[in-house]
Design an enzyme around this catalytic site. Structure first.
Site, PDB file in Angstrom:
ATOM      1  N   LYS A 175     146.357 126.588  25.091  1.00 50.35           N
ATOM      2  CA  LYS A 175     146.035 125.233  25.547  1.00 50.35           C
ATOM      3  C   LYS A 175     146.359 125.137  27.033  1.00 50.35           C
ATOM      4  CE  LYS A 175     147.299 120.419  24.378  1.00 50.35           C
ATOM      5  NZ  LYS A 175     148.139 119.600  23.471  1.00 50.35           N
ATOM      6  N   SER A 228     145.570 116.305  20.655  1.00 52.42           N
ATOM      7  CA  SER A 228     145.067 116.611  21.978  1.00 52.42           C
ATOM      8  C   SER A 228     144.712 118.084  22.171  1.00 52.42           C
ATOM      9  CB  SER A 228     146.127 116.235  23.018  1.00 52.42           C
ATOM     10  OG  SER A 228     147.312 117.002  22.817  1.00 52.42           O
ATOM     11  N   SER A 286     149.428 116.563  17.671  1.00 53.68           N
ATOM     12  CA  SER A 286     148.341 117.251  18.364  1.00 53.68           C
ATOM     13  C   SER A 286     148.075 118.696  17.970  1.00 53.68           C
ATOM     14  CB  SER A 286     148.575 117.195  19.875  1.00 53.68           C
ATOM     15  OG  SER A 286     148.212 115.935  20.343  1.00 53.68           O
TER      16      SER A 286
HETATM   17  N1  GLN Z   1     147.724 111.352  19.661  1.00 54.40           N
HETATM   18  C1  GLN Z   1     149.066 111.193  20.084  1.00 54.40           C
HETATM   19  C2  GLN Z   1     149.082 110.631  21.487  1.00 54.40           C
HETATM   20  O1  GLN Z   1     148.063 110.326  21.971  1.00 54.40           O
HETATM   21  C3  GLN Z   1     149.806 112.497  20.015  1.00 54.40           C
HETATM   22  C4  GLN Z   1     149.431 113.440  21.090  1.00 54.40           C
HETATM   23  C5  GLN Z   1     150.183 114.732  21.001  1.00 54.40           C
HETATM   24  O2  GLN Z   1     150.711 115.107  19.967  1.00 54.40           O
HETATM   25  N2  GLN Z   1     150.242 115.419  22.126  1.00 54.40           N
HETATM   26  O3  GLN Z   1     150.092 110.490  22.088  1.00 54.40           O
END
Ligand code: GLN
Length: 501
Positions: A82, A168, A192
């Site tokens: 990532k 994400s 994420s």
């Molecule tokens: N969807 C969650 C957020 O927007 C978690 C994102 C993540 O785990 N990086 O914060």
């Protein structure tokens, strides 16, 4: 039906590599061909280093020829990172290294940024002999649930290219689902890794907070962030986790505790294990097809001899509110470093304050700005006690409820996401609907526990994930349950239509 080389599990490919039936170079070329064919359309990669990957594959082949594969299961396996992990792209004098990959965190503010050092995760995978293909697209600074917040455009889900791959870490989930990388790393602050794994039919695991070093992972919310693998089987995830896990003196939150041989704990036997099902995780608004698949998965585990018990985690519905105070608060502090002076893009205004304002105004996208404002507000004098301190108190409560339940059961079973992949654009104008995606994953980060998502079938042709949550530092039980399920459930070979040459 045998799957194309690019779509097989690491375990299967590793056996072929070690017996000389396949070379790492051939395998790496198979991944690169799939990247060539699909990555631009799916928008899964932000940077690719094909030459570097081929060089690393050749080195791995030489090591394999020397018989070094026996206890190095990742040797010669192509993977993706990532783009939130820094990769070394400058030498000690600050000159660009040939093939050095940029790091953007999915943000315009880091466009073209080159790091002078590598993340701990990358160093460990390199030492294990894995072959880095490139960096995957992600939501800007890992903020999002659909990968629509990347400054470099949305990622498409290979199962249905009009839908999102989750976020994400959507580029990583797509790369693994679509045969572009045998495994990939993501980060999970509120879901994420697990949520995109669920939406793409891959296996994704968030280890216990402190299990894997966060050194070189660009920080979003430091008390919640954890890195972990996406792969095509639970065993593959166990092998990658083993390579990643362990104390790192450069991350003061990484815990110095022994790392078990995770793969060895995958016995397929869950007889007598007590598995709790919290009714609060079957949240209002959950899609019926998801509920059916998850309940069937729970029945499968019962059939394997596990004892299924109803449990209650009453503060589950407070997870969302708690998370959306703590995560933005920490983000607002972490993102202060992107000031146009130290890293990446600078507006080059004449006056310092003007330079900050212009750099951050143009460099950050709308979701990141929303989080910085929310977080700054929650931390400001007068509101700190009402919001931040209160959220920390609820956090303690959520953690205590997990501890109480996990004292009576070996692991918890739940849906990963209340829904399957949704259409690109469907929720972008409704942040609250978007935040609801993570209702079943956020509490696990709040409590710092390990969790995995494993495919448990399809609903309307799209993948559904079963989540297994465990005690702190007991990744072994989580993996054992997920693996036993995967072996019997019959969904291990689910692949999207792109998995055809
Ligand atoms: N969807 C969650 C957020 O927007 C978690 C994102 C993540 O785990 N990086 O914060």
């Amino acid at each position: 039906m045998t799957l194309p080389i690019a779509d097989r599990t690491m375990t299967e490919l590793g056996a072929l590599l070690r017996t000389g039936q396949l070379s790492s170079r051939e395998l790496t070329d198979a991944s690169l061909e799939r990247i060539d064919r699909d990555a631009a359309r799916l928008n899964s990669f932000l940077a690719i280093d094909a030459d570097g990957a081929r060089r690393a594959a050749d080195e791995a082949d030489a090591a394999l020829a020397r018989g070094e594969g026996a206890d190095r299961p990742l040797l010669g396996i192509p993977y993706a990172l990532k783009d939130i992990f820094v990769t070394r792209a400058l030498d000690f004098d600050g000159n660009p290294l040939p093939g050095g990959l940029p790091t953007t965190a999915g943000s315009r503010i880091l466009a073209g940024y080159r790091s002078p050092f590598a993340s701990s995760a990358q160093e460990r995978l390199e030492a294990a002999g894995a072959v880095l293909l490139g960096k995957t697209n992600c939501d800007e600074f890992a903020m999002g649930s659909s990968n629509e917040n990347s400054a470099y455009g949305p990622v498409r889900n290979p199962w249905d290219e009009t839908t999102v791959p989750g976020g994400s870490s959507g580029g990583s989930s797509t790369a693994v689902a679509g045969g572009q990388a045998v495994f990939a790393l993501g980060t999970d602050t509120g879901g994420s890794i697990r949520q995109p794994a669920s939406l793409t039919g891959t296996v994704g695991m968030k280890p216990t907070y402190g299990r894997v070093s966060r050194w070189g992972m660009i920080a979003f919310a430091s008390s919640l962030d954890q890195c972990g693998p996406f792969a095509r089987s639970v065993r593959d995830v166990a092998l990658v986790l083993h390579a990643l896990a362990g104390h790192d003196p450069r991350d003061s939150t990484s815990v110095d505790t022994p790392v078990p041989d995770y793969a060895a704990t995958l016995t397929g036997d869950v007889t007598g294990m007590r598995l709790g099902v919290p009714h609060e995780y079957f949240v209002p608004g959950m899609e019926p097809g998801v509920e059916t698949a998850v309940r069937a998965a729970i029945d499968t585990l019962r059939g394997l001899g596990a004892e299924i018990v109803d449990v209650s985690l009453p503060s589950t519905d407070r997870g969302l509110a708690t998370y959306y105070i703590i995560a933005p608060a920490e983000a607002s502090a972490n993102l202060a470093r992107f000031d146009g002076v130290r890293y990446g893009v600078s507006a080059a205004a004449d006056e310092l304050w003007e330079n900050y304002a212009q750099t951050r105004g143009a460099g950050f996208g709308p979701e990141v700005k929303r989080r910085i404002m929310l977080g700054t507000y929650a931390l400001s004098a007068g509101y700190y006690d009402a919001y931040y301190v209160k959220a920390q108190q609820v956090r303690t409560l959520i953690k205590a409820e997990f501890d109480e339940v996990l004292a009576t059961v070996d692991a918890i079973l739940a849906p990963t996401s209340p829904n399957v992949a949704f259409k690109i654009g469907a929720k972008v104008d409704d942040p609250l609907a978007m935040y609801l995606n993570d209702a079943c994953t956020l509490p696990v980060n709040i409590a710092g526990l390990p969790g995995i998502s494993v495919p448990c079938g399809l609903s309307e042709g799209l993948p559904v994930g079963l989540q297994v949550i465990g005690r702190a530092f007991d990744e072994s039980s989580v993996l054992r349950v997920a693996d036993a399920y995967e072996r019997t459930a019959g969904f291990a070979n689910l692949r999207p239509h792109t998995a055809h040459d």
